[in-house]
Write a protein that holds these residues in place. Structure first.
Motif, PDB file in Angstrom:
ATOM      1  N   UNK A  48       0.843  -1.196   0.000  1.00 41.70           N
ATOM      2  CA  UNK A  48       0.000   0.000   0.000  1.00 41.70           C
ATOM      3  C   UNK A  48       0.877   1.244   0.000  1.00 41.70           C
ATOM      4  N   UNK A  49       0.470   2.203  -0.788  1.00 40.58           N
ATOM      5  CA  UNK A  49       1.197   3.465  -0.845  1.00 40.58           C
ATOM      6  C   UNK A  49       0.509   4.478   0.055  1.00 40.58           C
ATOM      7  N   UNK A  50       1.243   4.992   1.020  1.00 40.16           N
ATOM      8  CA  UNK A  50       0.683   5.973   1.942  1.00 40.16           C
ATOM      9  C   UNK A  50       1.519   7.249   1.872  1.00 40.16           C
ATOM     10  N   UNK A  51       0.894   8.347   2.233  1.00 37.32           N
ATOM     11  CA  UNK A  51       1.579   9.633   2.206  1.00 37.32           C
ATOM     12  C   UNK A  51       1.722  10.151   3.622  1.00 37.32           C
ATOM     13  N   UNK A  52       2.963  10.518   3.972  1.00 33.59           N
ATOM     14  CA  UNK A  52       3.246  11.017   5.316  1.00 33.59           C
ATOM     15  C   UNK A  52       4.212  12.185   5.211  1.00 33.59           C
ATOM     16  N   UNK A  53       3.802  13.320   5.777  1.00 30.72           N
ATOM     17  CA  UNK A  53       4.626  14.529   5.768  1.00 30.72           C
ATOM     18  C   UNK A  53       5.025  14.925   4.349  1.00 30.72           C
ATOM     19  N   UNK A  54       4.092  14.756   3.448  1.00 34.63           N
ATOM     20  CA  UNK A  54       4.325  15.167   2.070  1.00 34.63           C
ATOM     21  C   UNK A  54       5.127  14.181   1.240  1.00 34.63           C
ATOM     22  N   UNK A  55       5.497  13.046   1.823  1.00 34.23           N
ATOM     23  CA  UNK A  55       6.256  12.032   1.087  1.00 34.23           C
ATOM     24  C   UNK A  55       5.461  10.736   1.012  1.00 34.23           C
ATOM     25  N   UNK A  56       5.602  10.024  -0.105  1.00 31.07           N
ATOM     26  CA  UNK A  56       4.893   8.773  -0.298  1.00 31.07           C
ATOM     27  C   UNK A  56       5.804   7.605   0.068  1.00 31.07           C
ATOM     28  N   UNK A  57       5.217   6.659   0.781  1.00 26.92           N
ATOM     29  CA  UNK A  57       5.953   5.478   1.199  1.00 26.92           C
ATOM     30  C   UNK A  57       5.132   4.240   0.850  1.00 26.92           C
ATOM     31  N   UNK A  58       5.840   3.162   0.516  1.00 28.36           N
ATOM     32  CA  UNK A  58       5.191   1.883   0.235  1.00 28.36           C
ATOM     33  C   UNK A  58       5.273   1.018   1.491  1.00 28.36           C
ATOM     34  N   UNK A  59       4.124   0.610   1.983  1.00 27.94           N
ATOM     35  CA  UNK A  59       4.055  -0.216   3.185  1.00 27.94           C
ATOM     36  C   UNK A  59       3.689  -1.642   2.783  1.00 27.94           C
ATOM     37  N   UNK A  60       4.499  -2.604   3.225  1.00 28.53           N
ATOM     38  CA  UNK A  60       4.239  -4.015   2.930  1.00 28.53           C
ATOM     39  C   UNK A  60       3.558  -4.668   4.131  1.00 28.53           C
ATOM     40  N   UNK A  61       2.517  -5.432   3.843  1.00 29.88           N
ATOM     41  CA  UNK A  61       1.861  -6.167   4.915  1.00 29.88           C
ATOM     42  C   UNK A  61       1.375  -7.506   4.387  1.00 29.88           C
ATOM     43  N   UNK A  62       1.237  -8.458   5.285  1.00 35.27           N
ATOM     44  CA  UNK A  62       0.810  -9.799   4.920  1.00 35.27           C
ATOM     45  C   UNK A  62      -0.657  -9.991   5.262  1.00 35.27           C
ATOM     46  N   UNK A  63      -1.370 -10.595   4.315  1.00 34.75           N
ATOM     47  CA  UNK A  63      -2.807 -10.836   4.473  1.00 34.75           C
ATOM     48  C   UNK A  63      -3.059 -12.329   4.324  1.00 34.75           C
ATOM     49  N   UNK A  64      -3.851 -12.886   5.203  1.00 31.87           N
ATOM     50  CA  UNK A  64      -4.164 -14.317   5.149  1.00 31.87           C
ATOM     51  C   UNK A  64      -5.184 -14.570   4.046  1.00 31.87           C
ATOM     52  N   UNK A  65      -4.747 -15.284   2.998  1.00 24.97           N
ATOM     53  CA  UNK A  65      -5.615 -15.575   1.864  1.00 24.97           C
ATOM     54  C   UNK A  65      -6.362 -16.897   2.049  1.00 24.97           C
ATOM     55  N   UNK A  66      -5.692 -17.883   2.639  1.00 20.05           N
ATOM     56  CA  UNK A  66      -6.304 -19.186   2.886  1.00 20.05           C
ATOM     57  C   UNK A  66      -6.015 -19.579   4.332  1.00 20.05           C
ATOM     58  N   UNK A  67      -7.022 -19.805   5.145  1.00 19.25           N
ATOM     59  CA  UNK A  67      -6.779 -20.162   6.548  1.00 19.25           C
ATOM     60  C   UNK A  67      -6.170 -21.555   6.679  1.00 19.25           C
ATOM     61  N   UNK A  68      -5.410 -21.750   7.739  1.00 21.20           N
ATOM     62  CA  UNK A  68      -4.816 -23.047   8.005  1.00 21.20           C
ATOM     63  C   UNK A  68      -5.573 -23.803   9.083  1.00 21.20           C
ATOM     64  N   UNK A  69      -4.942 -24.792   9.644  1.00 21.44           N
ATOM     65  CA  UNK A  69      -5.575 -25.600  10.682  1.00 21.44           C
ATOM     66  C   UNK A  69      -5.695 -24.844  11.997  1.00 21.44           C
ATOM     67  N   UNK A  70      -4.833 -23.844  12.183  1.00 22.12           N
ATOM     68  CA  UNK A  70      -4.831 -23.078  13.421  1.00 22.12           C
ATOM     69  C   UNK A  70      -5.273 -21.644  13.159  1.00 22.12           C
ATOM     70  N   UNK A  71      -5.858 -21.042  14.169  1.00 20.54           N
ATOM     71  CA  UNK A  71      -6.160 -19.616  14.079  1.00 20.54           C
ATOM     72  C   UNK A  71      -4.856 -18.829  14.223  1.00 20.54           C
ATOM     73  N   UNK A  72      -4.918 -17.533  13.998  1.00 14.43           N
ATOM     74  CA  UNK A  72      -3.707 -16.708  14.096  1.00 14.43           C
ATOM     75  C   UNK A  72      -3.094 -16.802  15.485  1.00 14.43           C
TER      76      UNK A  72
END
Length: 247
Positions: free
Chosen positions: A168-192
């Protein structure tokens, strides 16, 4: 004069090296690993995860199975639940995988994990094992946010599920930064929360394995310090008694 300049340059590099190392590792914020070496149940669960998921490729050649009796397990329990290769209880935790073949498969031979927690640190391991994500551009199909381009596949994916990387590209103090984050697409046998707890148990065991005598060493150290403190008081009183008539 040239020698002095050379020495100044060497000293500058040595002083700058820690800062460069810190900067290189500052990209990924490490999560605090909930390590508790006095939690025998957690260590037992971690040992079970280790032999089921890690010991297939990674050895622990400086650790013997019978050392697990320190965790409250009997030798019968170890033979029944933790040894699947026909090894003896007194044997070291080695694997049958050939290092040359492993290098061809993964690009590098899987490292021995006996002291990996002392090498990488518990926080790094805890973060690393929770930041795998699906990457179809790689031959192994996986990548890692903490260790980019790692050669190890995500062996715990059935427990955690499949994560994908979102930017995701976010803007902070007039500058743009790319923030990486992980999203669970397929759940596993255990909850987070359950998966995080399982990884905590595994890292707890890896930390214990790096120095099994740590708790005993700390306890002995405390007793020795208390003994020296008492001895110091007695020595001081004895000194006063010897020197009381000396002016």
């Amino acid at each position: 004069m040239k020698t002095n300049n050379f020495l100044v340059s060497v000293l500058f590099v040595l002083l700058l090296a820690p800062a460069l190392t810190w900067a290189a590792g500052a990209e990924v914020k490490l999560d605090k690993a909930p390590i508790n070496l006095e939690d025998g149940v957690s260590l037992q669960r971690g040992a079970r995860l280790f032999v089921n998921y890690c010991l297939n490729c990674h050895s622990a050649s400086y650790m013997r199975y019978n050392r697990l009796t320190d965790l409250g397990l009997s030798e019968e329990d170890i033979e029944k639940y933790l040894i699947f290769t026909g090894a003896k209880v007194g044997s070291t935790m080695t694997v049958a995988m050939d290092k040359n073949e492993a290098k061809q498969w993964f690009g590098a031979a899987p490292p021995d994990l006996t002291v990996i927690a002392r090498s990488r640190g518990p926080d790094w391991l805890y973060t690393y094992l929770r930041t795998f994500y699906r990457d179809d551009s790689r031959a192994i199909g996986w990548n890692n946010l903490t260790f980019p381009q790692v050669g190890m596949p995500h062996v715990l994916w059935e427990l955690q599920g499949v994560q994908v990387l979102k930017e995701e590209e976010i803007e902070s103090h007039g500058e743009k930064h790319v923030v990486k984050k992980l999203v669970l697409a397929e759940p596993g046998k255990l909850s987070k929360n359950e998966y995080d707890a399982a990884v905590a148990d595994l890292v707890n065991y890896l930390t214990y394995m790096g120095e099994p005598a740590r708790l005993t060493r700390v306890q002995i150290g405390i007793v020795v310090l208390l003994f020296l403190a008492v001895l110091f008081v007695l020595a001081y009183l004895l000194k006063k008694e010897f020197w009381k008539d000396v002016h």
